[in-house]
Design a protein around this motif. Structure first.
Motif, short mmCIF file in Angstrom:
data_model
loop_
_atom_site.label_atom_id
_atom_site.label_comp_id
_atom_site.label_asym_id
_atom_site.label_seq_id
_atom_site.Cartn_x
_atom_site.Cartn_y
_atom_site.Cartn_z
N VAL A 1 6.24 -24.64 40.10
CA VAL A 1 6.33 -23.56 39.54
C VAL A 1 6.33 -23.55 37.99
CG1 VAL A 1 8.72 -22.77 39.90
CG2 VAL A 1 7.14 -21.11 39.84
N GLY A 2 7.45 -24.58 37.61
CA GLY A 2 7.44 -24.65 36.06
C GLY A 2 5.96 -24.86 35.25
N PRO A 3 5.37 -25.99 35.69
CA PRO A 3 4.14 -26.11 35.01
C PRO A 3 2.94 -25.10 35.39
CG PRO A 3 4.61 -28.16 36.52
CD PRO A 3 5.64 -27.19 36.89
N VAL A 4 3.13 -24.48 36.55
CA VAL A 4 2.40 -23.30 36.64
C VAL A 4 2.55 -22.12 35.74
CG1 VAL A 4 1.86 -21.08 38.34
CG2 VAL A 4 1.81 -23.59 39.16
N VAL A 5 3.73 -22.08 35.29
CA VAL A 5 4.18 -20.80 34.23
C VAL A 5 3.77 -21.48 32.95
CG1 VAL A 5 6.11 -19.57 32.91
CG2 VAL A 5 6.17 -19.99 35.78
N LEU B 1 -2.09 -26.53 22.20
CA LEU B 1 -2.55 -25.78 23.46
C LEU B 1 -3.30 -26.86 24.73
CD1 LEU B 1 -4.30 -22.42 22.48
CD2 LEU B 1 -2.08 -22.72 23.61
N ALA B 2 -4.26 -27.56 23.89
CA ALA B 2 -4.89 -28.71 24.77
C ALA B 2 -3.97 -29.60 25.49
CB ALA B 2 -5.93 -29.18 24.09
N VAL B 3 -3.07 -30.39 24.31
CA VAL B 3 -2.22 -31.36 25.06
C VAL B 3 -1.11 -30.62 26.20
CG1 VAL B 3 -0.34 -32.76 23.93
CG2 VAL B 3 -2.36 -32.54 23.01
N ALA B 4 -0.68 -29.40 25.79
CA ALA B 4 0.33 -29.01 26.77
C ALA B 4 -0.27 -28.50 27.79
CB ALA B 4 0.90 -27.52 26.05
N ALA B 5 -1.68 -28.18 27.97
CA ALA B 5 -2.11 -28.01 29.32
C ALA B 5 -2.42 -29.21 30.14
CB ALA B 5 -3.55 -27.41 29.11
N VAL B 6 -2.56 -30.41 29.56
CA VAL B 6 -2.85 -31.69 30.19
C VAL B 6 -1.59 -32.10 30.58
CG1 VAL B 6 -3.26 -34.04 29.77
CG2 VAL B 6 -4.79 -32.49 28.87
N LEU B 7 -0.15 -31.75 29.91
CA LEU B 7 0.82 -32.16 30.39
C LEU B 7 1.26 -31.48 31.51
CD1 LEU B 7 3.28 -34.23 29.32
CD2 LEU B 7 4.16 -32.13 28.27
N LEU C 1 4.81 -25.52 22.25
CA LEU C 1 5.91 -26.53 21.77
C LEU C 1 6.28 -27.64 22.60
CD1 LEU C 1 7.65 -24.34 19.00
CD2 LEU C 1 5.62 -25.56 18.84
N TRP C 2 6.27 -27.39 23.65
CA TRP C 2 7.03 -28.48 24.87
C TRP C 2 6.39 -29.65 24.88
CZ3 TRP C 2 11.22 -29.17 27.66
CH2 TRP C 2 11.12 -29.84 28.68
N PRO C 3 5.20 -30.22 24.58
CA PRO C 3 4.88 -31.54 24.32
C PRO C 3 5.43 -31.97 23.17
CG PRO C 3 3.06 -30.18 24.65
CD PRO C 3 4.02 -29.32 24.44
N LEU C 4 5.67 -31.13 21.99
CA LEU C 4 6.25 -31.67 20.84
C LEU C 4 7.86 -32.02 21.12
CD1 LEU C 4 4.99 -29.50 18.02
CD2 LEU C 4 4.41 -31.52 18.59
N TRP C 5 8.29 -31.20 21.85
CA TRP C 5 10.04 -31.51 22.37
C TRP C 5 9.99 -32.74 23.15
CZ3 TRP C 5 14.38 -29.22 20.63
CH2 TRP C 5 15.61 -29.56 21.26
N VAL C 6 9.04 -32.93 24.17
CA VAL C 6 9.00 -34.10 25.19
C VAL C 6 9.11 -35.20 24.26
CG1 VAL C 6 8.14 -35.04 27.07
CG2 VAL C 6 8.47 -32.66 27.11
#
Length: 537
Positions: A323-327, A302-308, A370-375
């Motif tokens: 809008v992508g980062p906002v969502v 959660l924390a890493v994804a928020a920073v990203l 899971l987005w940070p892991l995928w990136v």
């Protein structure tokens, strides 16, 4: 994205490879759940039967309930969806669950669309693949009529897609879209209060997107849509007796009873049990230590994804890019607030297995979490990063693979060896209903987990009233059943063998206990005393 294609003069949509794979995975997921639905797996219970009975009453025009019988905080949208089918086909568990299966299919489609728009095509396919898997805890939350969660997840996804469409100006009738956002929010709030954190962050995302437009007709339509959606709840709460409004009831339930557990116990129950159970990494009877790893990793993600997401927002220019980062941030905040609300309750520590269902809405945030892991994994595969990046990519790939493998193992175990107990219990419940009917009994007493299930299995041909262990009046969600039993000339008893209630009944019957015993069906005994027996009088 689906692409238009020409074939023999006719326009047809053409799916790209990621979308085609997602379609196959989604069809397999729906087919798997359809097979379980037709077999009444997971097993039914009296809570679900209450929704079924309400659907039967709605279909017959007898009742139009706002909240689940006997409480004032869970909406009855699932019963209203099932009512037309029950009116045509009659009451049965598969008929009751089919609308929820349709909602699950809609959920997969919407989360695929949203993930493609804020992530990438293959990542959207991977999310569908993970959500296609399903252990018992996950399946129960998705396709059984236990209130709220299937429909509110669909509502939130549709609301966020509206936000994306408004920000990127792909929505033509913007005012109507904003009004639809409000209607979905109102319906979701009426259906299940658990979704409040996600409704709040989705509302903030909408405010960021169209804050100026909300000062005009769009704002009026937003409010009007919300009021229409939540109107049943408002009306019921206005006439509720003191202390019986939705907020008061929810506050009483969430506080629990007994001594308050420590925060470490609540966090342990919420993260180590609740998150893995809600994600489908554990069987329904609890998590082994090796299955708790994702609960420990979840707040870190959660924390890493928020920073990203914040970094991506700052790099973006204009609403279409941002809008992508906002969502993403909205989904992460919704998950964090849901977890915080859950661990604040003592039930997170005292009853983590039975209350993990309240975290099923975390499935909404899976793409953002899971987005940070995928990136990191994709960057490592492509070799566009240095040694540290390749190491991070390898670790991220390992985590994603472990998540998929654990979910798959638990799903396979449930689909193979985990179905037998539920099938046996369901068969015994049907046999019990047939036995009671064959005995000519139409009014019986029983415990809570017997009564409404028996009534639904007999399509109200048998009516049951709830007693506690001392054979005094228990939790009767629908009072009309209790009063019908009060007028019955010679009611029967359907009690689990060896329970305090059965022992008390045999004590009161004395020498006539064996004479009154009509049948034994599985773990139950059916009694029909010659003389009406009502010890609470």
């Amino acid at each position: 994205m689906p692409q238009p294609g020409q074939r023999r003069g006719r326009w047809r949509p053409r799916l790209d490879r990621p979308a085609l794979v997602a379609l196959v995975l989604g069809a397999a997921a729906v087919g798997y759940r359809l097979v379980l639905t037709l077999q009444t797996v997971p097993v039914s219970n009296s809570d679900e039967a209450t929704f079924g009975l309400a659907a039967l009453h709605i279909a017959q025009g007898r009742e139009h309930p706002v909240f689940l019988y006997g409480q004032r905080y869970m909406g009855m949208l699932e019963s209203y969806l099932a009512a037309p089918l029950i009116a045509v086909a009659g009451p049965s568990w598969p008929v009751l669950r089919l609308p929820l299966l349709a909602l699950y299919a809609l959920f997969l489609w919407l989360i695929h669309r949203l993930t493609r728009r804020i992530g990438s095509p293959w990542f959207a396919t991977a999310i569908v693949g993970l959500l296609a898997l399903g252990a018992e805890r996950v399946i129960r939350d998705q396709v059984t009529a236990v209130g709220g969660r299937p429909e509110v997840k669909v509502a939130v996804l549709a609301m966020l897609l509206i936000v994306v469409g408004l920000a990127r100006r792909t929505v033509r009738r913007r005012w109507l879209a904003v009004g639809g956002f409000g209607l979905l929010a109102g319906l979701a709030l009426w259906s299940d209060w658990l979704i409040v954190p996600y409704l709040a962050v989705a509302g903030l995302a909408l405010l960021w997107t169209v804050r100026r437009e909300l000062l005009g007709w769009a704002g009026l339509l937003l409010v009007a849509g919300f009021v229409v959606g939540v109107a049943p709840m408002i009306r019921d709460n206005l006439v509720a007796p003191p202390g019986q409004d939705s907020l008061s009831v929810l506050r009483t339930i969430s506080n629990g009873t007994g001594s308050a557990p420590s925060w470490s116990q609540r966090l342990g129950g919420g993260l180590l049990e609740g998150v893995p159970l809600a994600t489908g990494l554990c069987p329904v009877d609890g998590c082994a230590r090796w299955q708790q790893w994702f609960g420990l990793l979840y707040p870190v993600l959660l924390a890493v994804a928020a920073v990203l997401a914040v970094v991506a927002y700052r790099r973006g220019t204009g609403r279409p890019d941002r809008v992508g980062p906002v969502v993403h941030l909205a989904l992460l905040a919704g998950a964090a607030l849901t977890l915080l609300a859950y661990v604040r309750s003592p039930l997170a520590a005292t009853e983590p297995l039975s209350n993990a269902r309240y975290l099923s809405v975390l499935q909404l945030s899976l793409p953002a979490v899971l987005w940070p892991l995928w990136v990191a994994a994709v960057a490592g595969w492509r070799g566009t990063v240095g040694a540290a990046g390749r190491l991070a990519g390898a670790l991220a790939t390992a985590v994603l693979a472990a998540l998929a493998a654990t979910s798959l193992v638990v799903t396979v175990l449930f689909a193979t060896v985990g179905l037998a107990p539920g099938r046996t219990e369901e068969r015994n419940a049907r046999d019990l209903a047939a036995t009671v009917r064959a005995a000519g009994l139409h009014e019986v007493y029983g415990d809570y987990w017997t009564c409404n299930r028996l009534i639904f299995n007999t399509a109200e041909d048998v009516v049951c009233a709830v007693l506690d262990g001392d054979l005094h009046r228990g939790q009767n969600r629908y009072p009309a059943y209790w009063w019908r039993l009060a007028r019955a000339e010679r009611p029967g008893y359907v009690l689990a063998t060896g329970t305090p209630a059965e022992r008390r009944l045999r004590e009161l019957l004395g020498d006539q206990a064996d004479v009154a015993l009509l049948a034994e069906v599985g773990a139950y005994r059916v009694y029909h005393p010659q003389t009406p027996l009502r010890p609470w009088r």
